[in-house]
Design a protein around this motif. Structure first.
Motif, PDB file in Angstrom:
ATOM      1  N   GLN A 107     -28.193  80.981  47.306  1.00  0.00           N
ATOM      2  CA  GLN A 107     -29.260  79.983  47.335  1.00  0.00           C
ATOM      3  C   GLN A 107     -30.504  80.459  46.601  1.00  0.00           C
ATOM      4  O   GLN A 107     -31.030  79.758  45.737  1.00  0.00           O
ATOM      5  N   ASN A 108     -30.981  81.636  46.944  1.00  0.00           N
ATOM      6  CA  ASN A 108     -32.245  82.081  46.369  1.00  0.00           C
ATOM      7  C   ASN A 108     -32.096  82.592  44.944  1.00  0.00           C
ATOM      8  O   ASN A 108     -32.773  82.124  44.025  1.00  0.00           O
ATOM      9  N   ALA A 109     -31.204  83.571  44.745  1.00  0.00           N
ATOM     10  CA  ALA A 109     -31.092  84.174  43.421  1.00  0.00           C
ATOM     11  C   ALA A 109     -30.436  83.230  42.414  1.00  0.00           C
ATOM     12  O   ALA A 109     -30.975  82.980  41.329  1.00  0.00           O
ATOM     13  N   LEU A 110     -29.273  82.679  42.752  1.00  0.00           N
ATOM     14  CA  LEU A 110     -28.527  81.869  41.788  1.00  0.00           C
ATOM     15  C   LEU A 110     -29.073  80.442  41.681  1.00  0.00           C
ATOM     16  O   LEU A 110     -29.472  80.005  40.598  1.00  0.00           O
ATOM     17  N   TYR A 111     -29.083  79.726  42.800  1.00  0.00           N
ATOM     18  CA  TYR A 111     -29.505  78.320  42.770  1.00  0.00           C
ATOM     19  C   TYR A 111     -30.944  78.169  42.270  1.00  0.00           C
ATOM     20  O   TYR A 111     -31.206  77.473  41.284  1.00  0.00           O
ATOM     21  N   LEU A 112     -31.883  78.844  42.932  1.00  0.00           N
ATOM     22  CA  LEU A 112     -33.271  78.702  42.516  1.00  0.00           C
ATOM     23  C   LEU A 112     -33.543  79.406  41.193  1.00  0.00           C
ATOM     24  O   LEU A 112     -34.319  78.914  40.366  1.00  0.00           O
TER      25      LEU A 112
ATOM     26  N   SER B 153     -23.370  76.723  43.175  1.00  0.00           N
ATOM     27  CA  SER B 153     -23.580  77.965  43.922  1.00  0.00           C
ATOM     28  C   SER B 153     -24.137  77.674  45.317  1.00  0.00           C
ATOM     29  O   SER B 153     -23.741  78.308  46.298  1.00  0.00           O
ATOM     30  N   LEU B 154     -25.048  76.707  45.418  1.00  0.00           N
ATOM     31  CA  LEU B 154     -25.596  76.350  46.722  1.00  0.00           C
ATOM     32  C   LEU B 154     -24.535  75.677  47.584  1.00  0.00           C
ATOM     33  O   LEU B 154     -24.483  75.875  48.806  1.00  0.00           O
ATOM     34  N   THR B 155     -23.673  74.885  46.961  1.00  0.00           N
ATOM     35  CA  THR B 155     -22.564  74.270  47.688  1.00  0.00           C
ATOM     36  C   THR B 155     -21.653  75.340  48.275  1.00  0.00           C
ATOM     37  O   THR B 155     -21.252  75.273  49.448  1.00  0.00           O
ATOM     38  N   ALA B 156     -21.317  76.357  47.472  1.00  0.00           N
ATOM     39  CA  ALA B 156     -20.466  77.445  47.947  1.00  0.00           C
ATOM     40  C   ALA B 156     -21.116  78.183  49.111  1.00  0.00           C
ATOM     41  O   ALA B 156     -20.467  78.486  50.119  1.00  0.00           O
ATOM     42  N   ALA B 157     -22.411  78.463  48.992  1.00  0.00           N
ATOM     43  CA  ALA B 157     -23.110  79.168  50.065  1.00  0.00           C
ATOM     44  C   ALA B 157     -23.112  78.349  51.346  1.00  0.00           C
ATOM     45  O   ALA B 157     -22.903  78.875  52.441  1.00  0.00           O
TER      46      ALA B 157
ATOM     47  N   VAL C 294     -21.105  68.979  48.725  1.00  0.00           N
ATOM     48  CA  VAL C 294     -20.545  69.601  49.929  1.00  0.00           C
ATOM     49  C   VAL C 294     -19.422  68.736  50.494  1.00  0.00           C
ATOM     50  O   VAL C 294     -18.348  69.244  50.849  1.00  0.00           O
ATOM     51  N   ALA C 295     -19.649  67.431  50.578  1.00  0.00           N
ATOM     52  CA  ALA C 295     -18.617  66.533  51.094  1.00  0.00           C
ATOM     53  C   ALA C 295     -17.378  66.544  50.199  1.00  0.00           C
ATOM     54  O   ALA C 295     -16.244  66.552  50.693  1.00  0.00           O
ATOM     55  N   ALA C 296     -17.594  66.565  48.870  1.00  0.00           N
ATOM     56  CA  ALA C 296     -16.464  66.597  47.944  1.00  0.00           C
ATOM     57  C   ALA C 296     -15.677  67.895  48.076  1.00  0.00           C
ATOM     58  O   ALA C 296     -14.433  67.895  48.065  1.00  0.00           O
ATOM     59  N   ALA C 297     -16.388  69.028  48.207  1.00  0.00           N
ATOM     60  CA  ALA C 297     -15.712  70.317  48.350  1.00  0.00           C
ATOM     61  C   ALA C 297     -14.919  70.383  49.643  1.00  0.00           C
ATOM     62  O   ALA C 297     -13.797  70.921  49.680  1.00  0.00           O
TER      63      ALA C 297
ATOM     64  N   CYS D 261     -28.552  73.741  35.916  1.00  0.00           N
ATOM     65  CA  CYS D 261     -28.798  73.047  37.182  1.00  0.00           C
ATOM     66  C   CYS D 261     -27.492  72.735  37.904  1.00  0.00           C
ATOM     67  O   CYS D 261     -27.405  72.843  39.136  1.00  0.00           O
ATOM     68  N   ILE D 262     -26.467  72.356  37.146  1.00  0.00           N
ATOM     69  CA  ILE D 262     -25.175  72.051  37.754  1.00  0.00           C
ATOM     70  C   ILE D 262     -24.547  73.308  38.343  1.00  0.00           C
ATOM     71  O   ILE D 262     -24.009  73.296  39.461  1.00  0.00           O
TER      72      ILE D 262
END
Length: 286
Positions: free
Chosen positions: A75-80, A159-163, A106-109, A153-154
């Motif tokens: 979330q912090n390093a990759l997403y942001l 990455s945030l979805t995975a986290a 998240v719902a799709a994953a 951005c994608i």
């Protein structure tokens, strides 16, 4: 839902959506990874100091430490990190629209990899949300938006979805503020060597940079996180997540108001479709 809860939800949406505008202001005068390294160090340190004053301790099991590290990195390093780099080249409104698709991703994953079935309303919501995002992205790219910025951005969204999926079962056990601070310090530690290797630490010290850095550190960085968890504690994760369907509107509106970013009819239609899609997914999951 009480009036107080509704106001908390709207406050969270505003703070979360405004992060992209303040980021775009900040990266105009300083390197993005350097800004984030400093932001996470300051906000993480403040969170830990306040948590210690409140009697919270660093008491985590293996799952807790795993959640801290994964969220700090993803979330912090990759997403942001990727979003702060991207807003150097693309508009804040577009970045916020891509990021606001988190409930959809998240719902799709969960549907694809987790085997969780969605009612027809949820599937229709996923299709609507994706079509809205693609509508806006295609219009912005054909209008000159940098494809690399969109791609970053994608990747950040993924990455945030995975986290979110990896740490969904972890618990802070009453030490929420301490855990939030530790996650931020992980992000700072991860981005510092990247900044040293890739960036020249040249900063244009301006009032706009100072205001943007202070705002992004204290409001989206710290306050929004705390408000979110208070909201989840009061009404549950599913009902709290329904506020996310307002993020596309607020993200675009704040960027237009503060930065003067343009809005086309196609953008407005896309935002409405995304909001409808997120709402349908949340209703289906509820």
């Amino acid at each position: 839902m009480t009036l107080r809860t509704a106001l908390l939800g709207l406050a969270f949406v505003f703070m979360w959506s405004s992060a992209f505008t303040s980021a775009r202001v900040a990266v105009a005068d300083a390197p993005p990874f350097l800004i984030l390294t400093a932001r996470f160090a300051v906000s993480g340190g403040l969170a830990i100091l306040i948590a210690t004053a409140l009697g919270q301790k660093i008491s985590l099991d293996r799952a807790g430490w795993r959640a801290v590290v994964l969220f700090g990195l993803f979330q912090n390093a990759l997403y942001l990190g990727l979003n702060f780099v991207a807003v150097q080249w693309i508009e804040a409104g577009l970045a916020s629209i891509i990021a606001s698709a988190l409930p959809l991703s998240v719902a799709a994953a969960q549907l694809i990899f987790g085997g969780q079935r969605l009612p027809l309303l949820g599937v229709a919501g996923l299709a609507a949300g994706l079509s809205g995002v693609l509508l806006i992205m295609s219009a912005r790219i054909s209008g000159g938006a940098d494809p690399l910025g969109v791609l970053l951005c994608i990747i950040g969204l993924l990455s945030l979805t995975a986290a979110t999926l990896l740490v969904s079962g972890a618990s802070a056990r009453g030490n929420l503020l301490m855990v939030v601070g530790l996650q931020m310090l992980v992000g700072s530690a991860a981005l510092l060597p990247v900044s040293l290797l890739l960036e020249d630490w040249v900063v244009n010290w301006t009032w706009s940079l100072g205001i943007a850095f202070t705002y992004t550190t204290l409001v989206p960085g710290l306050a929004a996180t705390l408000v979110w968890f208070v909201l989840v504690g009061q009404i549950g994760a599913t009902r709290a997540a329904s506020f996310h369907f307002l993020n596309p509107f607020f993200g675009v509106a704040i960027a237009a108001l503060i930065l003067g970013e343009g809005l086309s009819l196609r953008d407005v239609i896309g935002v409405v479709v995304i909001m409808a899609g997120i709402y349908m997914v949340q209703r289906a999951r509820a």
